[in-house]
Design a protein around this motif. Structure first.
Motif, short mmCIF file in Angstrom:
data_model
loop_
_atom_site.label_atom_id
_atom_site.label_comp_id
_atom_site.label_asym_id
_atom_site.label_seq_id
_atom_site.Cartn_x
_atom_site.Cartn_y
_atom_site.Cartn_z
N ARG A 46 62.84 -32.34 31.71
CA ARG A 46 63.66 -33.56 31.73
C ARG A 46 63.00 -34.67 30.91
O ARG A 46 63.66 -35.36 30.13
N ARG A 47 61.70 -34.84 31.12
CA ARG A 47 61.00 -35.91 30.38
C ARG A 47 61.03 -35.64 28.89
O ARG A 47 61.18 -36.55 28.08
N ARG A 49 58.50 -26.94 39.87
CA ARG A 49 58.86 -28.37 39.90
C ARG A 49 58.28 -29.10 38.69
O ARG A 49 58.94 -29.92 38.06
N ALA A 50 57.02 -28.80 38.36
CA ALA A 50 56.38 -29.47 37.23
C ALA A 50 57.10 -29.16 35.92
O ALA A 50 57.29 -30.04 35.09
N ARG A 59 55.76 -22.47 43.24
CA ARG A 59 56.76 -23.54 43.48
C ARG A 59 56.32 -24.86 42.85
O ARG A 59 57.15 -25.61 42.31
N ASP A 60 55.02 -25.16 42.93
CA ASP A 60 54.51 -26.38 42.28
C ASP A 60 54.80 -26.33 40.78
O ASP A 60 55.20 -27.33 40.18
N GLU A 107 60.32 -28.20 35.58
CA GLU A 107 61.64 -28.85 35.56
C GLU A 107 61.53 -30.32 35.17
O GLU A 107 62.33 -30.85 34.41
N ARG A 108 60.53 -30.99 35.72
CA ARG A 108 60.36 -32.42 35.41
C ARG A 108 59.90 -32.61 33.97
O ARG A 108 60.33 -33.55 33.30
N LEU A 136 44.23 -26.99 37.84
CA LEU A 136 45.65 -26.65 37.99
C LEU A 136 45.85 -25.22 38.48
O LEU A 136 46.96 -24.80 38.79
N LEU A 145 48.36 -27.32 32.51
CA LEU A 145 49.52 -26.44 32.29
C LEU A 145 49.81 -26.58 30.81
O LEU A 145 50.36 -27.59 30.37
N PHE A 183 45.11 -24.27 41.21
CA PHE A 183 45.47 -24.38 42.62
C PHE A 183 46.97 -24.64 42.83
O PHE A 183 47.42 -24.81 43.96
N THR A 184 47.74 -24.70 41.75
CA THR A 184 49.18 -24.85 41.91
C THR A 184 49.79 -23.52 42.37
O THR A 184 49.34 -22.45 41.99
N PRO A 202 51.58 -31.58 32.61
CA PRO A 202 50.25 -32.12 32.92
C PRO A 202 49.16 -31.28 32.25
O PRO A 202 49.33 -30.07 32.08
#
Lengths: 640, 244
Positions: free
Chosen positions: B32-33, B25-26, B21-22, B28-29, B15, B92, B17-18, B89
């Motif tokens: 939400r989850r 997004r991760a 910006r990656d 924020e999602r 990870l 992270l 390599f994120t 994930p």
């Protein structure tokens, strides 16, 4: 025999490449199974960059379905960019899957989904990096079965030499059936090697194995016939049609990438197929009949998919989404359900005549009211009759005016250039249309703060459509008309500044045309382009028209045919077309009649709401139109 | 927004390599989850109130990344820590969450501790290069930025560099081989001096060039403690129940 992960060899290369995250896998909802737990192993490839390939619905659906089977596993692989390709070659790292970084060559089946012909060179890169011989005849029992699917597989002839097999149509059921054939063959100890496996697949009638068919040619270069070269192989291969979409509610667990991709949303297909009958549209011809997913299944899928993914946008996919018989209820139900949760809804592919403002208001209720897109495709009324896109100028102006007065500021209009029978005046009519749109918009809103963008690209005649016989327009004519249209738009003092103009020039369309309607002789062109460094032909920064033309001249020098023969030549009624032995369910005589109607500006209605026009789709495939309304409504969910 | 939660998280393994910006997004999602009641900005295009402080570059791992989430109703930080970590994930990983009680998070992140693993590098040459680097007043280096090639000093921001040798666990290298490790404390300045800029500086002053690309990890971030020369914990004020 366990297969080792290549990751430790790949990892040191990653700091040296652009966007390394696309190669590391680990997406939410991805699946890694033990190698030895499965007997049938699929590597699924989308032959474009990860950012384009990951969101692809076809791959995600098959990935999930195959991984649900107990003895089957599926991993994914995508085209690697040239920077990583060079490093993989110098370090000897083979093509890998992103899930467990296993070598692609170790799998039983390499399934490749071709949405477009421009992925063909990327197939060759992947095969070569994997260590799989490019030509099917050179492969051994140590190599996977290379299997093509997707819309381009309805004419796989240009890549037939590189494929072991191709499948037409919906993949859900046939992927399971193929897995079962492979499983049985392996359980029996692989009798007869890969040839017998291919024979077993071919004899089902649902899998096309190109090497079991010979193509014979006339002395002038036209195809004489395509015939099986061994017994037990059917003379025609049929497409697959999933009839009840409610039984196949996939994807259930959408893949959520770490890398940025082209579609950052949860997409649900709300129906498959389209019978509007637009003559240029291959998708609308080969996916018949219309099969709706019910409002309740759609609602359940959206609910589960959002919970599983954390996406904040839902896309309702289909070929013409506003045509779902209960689209109003779906839009209202979803907008009610997600009120206040910052969840956006989007509806790609909307027809002007099916659009209504109530629907648009529902879709923008929880999100932004940015832009609306319509695709009249043809600029003049006559042109729209030829292509059977029955949208009148009045429809368009009325719809767009309503949109402007309801607060939309930007409308995009899509067109094609180089359509059959097209003349300069038909393309210039686009300028008049755009000006009328702005004029009406300004009158309706009393504001000059509205815009319209004209987007236009070259038309490519496609197999299994009424235009399969048509002469493709040469790129010089297309480019000249595009320039004249640009001048007509920009030169207008009153409206020019309110109209944006985007176009794709005509040259790439000629290459797409060569690959779309090509036959087996085109394989040598594809190979020559690839050997000359051709990669990622769908990307303008990588595409080279000159490379394709040079390769074609060289590769076809001993043949009676050339690029013009494949593209700008009109075909006779009875000429054998390279894909005639591949059955999309469409009656050839109906297609020819529709082609004649096109030339005579005769329109055909949608068979959903009018009597059958005998296209052949339903009786050949034993299918029928499946549409609502069901009369059901979406129940509210408890939202925290 | 009724509460601000400050999160320390790690970016580990593949990870690393994120990009930032990656990660956004991760996150924020994941929010939400996990159904964390994140607050949204007002206006035409509402955005979740999540802010990120000084993200480590793409390819660099970290044990000390920070972000702040604004929530619309009060949350138990320990519960959010568990929910968010479960939802992100693997790789992270949420390490710590506190309710913000003190000034800007970004202002507290004055310096970083970086660890650079240099497989195959010569330890003696590394020692010598660090000595020469520390002896210099300024070391001008170049880096390609979005605005083109830019020249700046990589010396002043570096508080300390320590050289050590440990058995190697770096990707692509033979395990068990001795590996040179640089541990450096670098102040956050403008333009930012990154670990690879310091490495460039070592090459410029002493011709020190490791044979393969370094594996870099940020170990800590925080306010620079003048007595120790190391970063303090940026959550100190929250933990001691300090004032607002």
């Amino acid at each position: 025999m366990p297969v080792e992960s290549l990751f430790s060899r790949l990892e040191p290369l990653l700091p040296k490449v652009q966007k390394p995250i696309q190669y590391v896998g680990g997406e939410l909802n991805s699946t890694v199974k033990d190698w030895d737990e499965a007997t049938v192993r699929w590597a699924l490839m989308y032959p474009d960059a990860y950012e384009v390939g990951l969101p692809n619905q076809g791959v995600q659906i098959l990935y999930e379905i195959l991984n649900e089977l107990p003895e089957t596993m599926a991993e994914r692989t995508y085209a690697v960019w040239p920077d990583l390709e060079a490093l993989m070659r110098s370090e000897g790292v083979p093509q890998f899957t992103v899930d467990a970084h296993r070598p692609v060559r170790a799998f039983d089946v390499l399934g490749v989904s071709f949405s477009t012909e421009l992925g063909y060179t990327n197939l060759l890169t992947a095969l070569d990096l994997a260590g799989i011989p490019l030509e099917a005849v050179d492969r051994t029992d140590e190599d996977p079965i290379v299997l093509a699917g997707g819309h381009a597989a309805f004419n796989p002839e240009p890549i037939a030499a590189f494929l072991d097999a191709a499948v037409l149509g919906d993949g859900e059921q046939i992927a399971i059936a193929i897995s079962e054939v492979v499983r049985e063959w392996k359980a029996e100890g692989r009798p007869g090697g890969r040839d017998e496996l291919l024979m077993r697949l071919a004899s089902t009638g649902g899998v096309y194995v190109p090497k079991f068919y010979d193509v014979e040619y006339h002395p002038d270069g036209r195809i004489k016939r395509v015939v099986p070269n061994r017994s037990g192989v059917p003379s025609r291969v049929f497409k697959h049609t999933v009839m009840d979409l409610d039984e196949w509610p996939y994807p259930k667990k959408p893949l959520v990438p770490l890398a940025e991709t082209v579609h950052e949303r949860f997409s649900v297909e709300i129906f498959r197929g389209c019978t509007r009958g637009c003559r240029f549209c291959q998708a609308g011809m080969i996916t018949r009949p219309v099969r709706e997913r019910s409002i309740t299944t759609i609602g359940d899928m959206v609910d589960a998919g959002l919970k599983e993914s954390g996406f904040s946008e839902v896309g309702l996919l289909s070929l013409s989404s506003a045509d779902h018989s209960e689209i109003g209820e779906i839009a209202k139900g979803l907008a009610d359900r997600y009120e206040g949760t910052q969840t956006g809804l989007s509806l790609p592919s909307t027809r002007v005549d099916a659009f209504n403002i109530d629907l648009a208001n529902e879709f923008s209720r929880n999100g932004r009211r940015s832009g609306l897109t319509f695709a009249p495709e043809g600029g003049s009324e006559r042109m729209r009759k030829v292509i059977n896109k029955m949208v009148t100028e009045e429809d368009l102006i009325r719809t767009v005016t309503t949109a402007y007065s309801q607060g939309w500021r930007q409308v995009k209009l899509y067109f094609m250039c180089g359509l059959p029978t097209e003349e300069d005046i038909d393309v210039l009519a686009i300028a008049d249309l755009a000006k009328k749109v702005i004029k009406a918009g300004r009158e309706a809103t009393g504001s000059r703060d509205i815009r319209c963008t004209v987007s236009i690209g070259g038309f490519v005649p496609k197999p299994h459509t009424p235009f399969q016989w048509a002469a493709q327009c040469d790129h010089e004519t297309v480019d000249r008309r595009l320039r004249e249209l640009r001048d007509a738009l920009r030169g207008d003092k009153e409206y020019g500044r309110a109209i944006g103009y985007r176009y794709h020039d005509g040259k790439p369309s000629i290459v797409e045309g060569l690959l779309s309607r090509g036959d087996r002789r085109v394989a040598s062109v594809i190979r020559a382009v690839w050997e000359d460094g051709g990669r990622f032909d769908g990307w303008s920064e990588h595409f080279s028209y000159e490379r394709w033309m040079t390769a074609a001249e060289r590769a076809l020098s001993g043949e009676l045919v050339d690029v013009e023969w494949y593209t700008t030549r009109e075909r006779e009624e009875h000429e054998v077309l390279p894909w005639d032995h591949l059955d999309a369910g469409l009656d050839r005589e109906w297609l020819w009649q529709d082609w004649q109607d096109a030339v005579n500006d005769v329109e055909v209605e949608d068979c959903r709401w009018t009597p059958c026009y005998d296209c052949g789709g339903c009786p050949t495939m034993g299918t029928e139109i499946q549409i609502g309304p069901t009369g059901k409504k979406l129940l509210p969910l408890t939202v925290v | 927004m009724v509460q601000r939660l400050r999160v320390r998280y790690a970016k580990r393994g593949r990870l690393r390599f994120t990009s930032h910006r990656d990660i956004s997004r991760a996150v924020e999602r994941a929010v939400r989850r996990a159904e964390i009641p994140v607050a949204f900005s007002a206006g035409f295009s509402p955005h979740p109130k999540i802010s990120y402080a000084g993200a480590a570059p793409t390819g660099v791992a970290s044990e000390a990344e920070y972000l702040e989430i604004g929530v619309s109703r009060p949350c138990d930080p320990d519960q959010v820590r568990a929910d968010l970590d479960a939802s992100l994930p693997p790789g992270l990983d949420v390490l710590d969450i506190v309710e913000a009680r003190s000034g800007s998070l970004a202002d507290k992140l004055e310096c970083s501790v970086w660890e650079l693993r240099l497989p195959g590098a010569d330890p003696v040459a590394a020692e010598q290069a660090v000595k020469e680097f520390e002896a210099a007043d300024r070391v001008e280096v170049e880096r390609l930025t979005k605005k083109g090639m830019r020249q700046f000093d990589a010396r002043q921001a570096v508080r300390s560099v320590a050289v050590s040798v440990r058995a190697d666990t770096t990707a692509g290298q033979e395990p068990g081989q001795p590996c040179v490790i640089l541990r450096m404390v670098v102040r956050h300045e403008t333009p930012a001096v990154r670990p690879d800029d310091v490495l460039m500086g070592l090459r410029l002053v002493a011709g020190f060039a490791p044979p393969s690309s370094p594996e870099v990890t940020r170990l800590a971030q925080g306010p620079l403690d003048a007595t120790t020369g190391e970063p303090a914990d940026p959550f100190d004020a929250e933990r001691s129940g300090g004032d607002l």
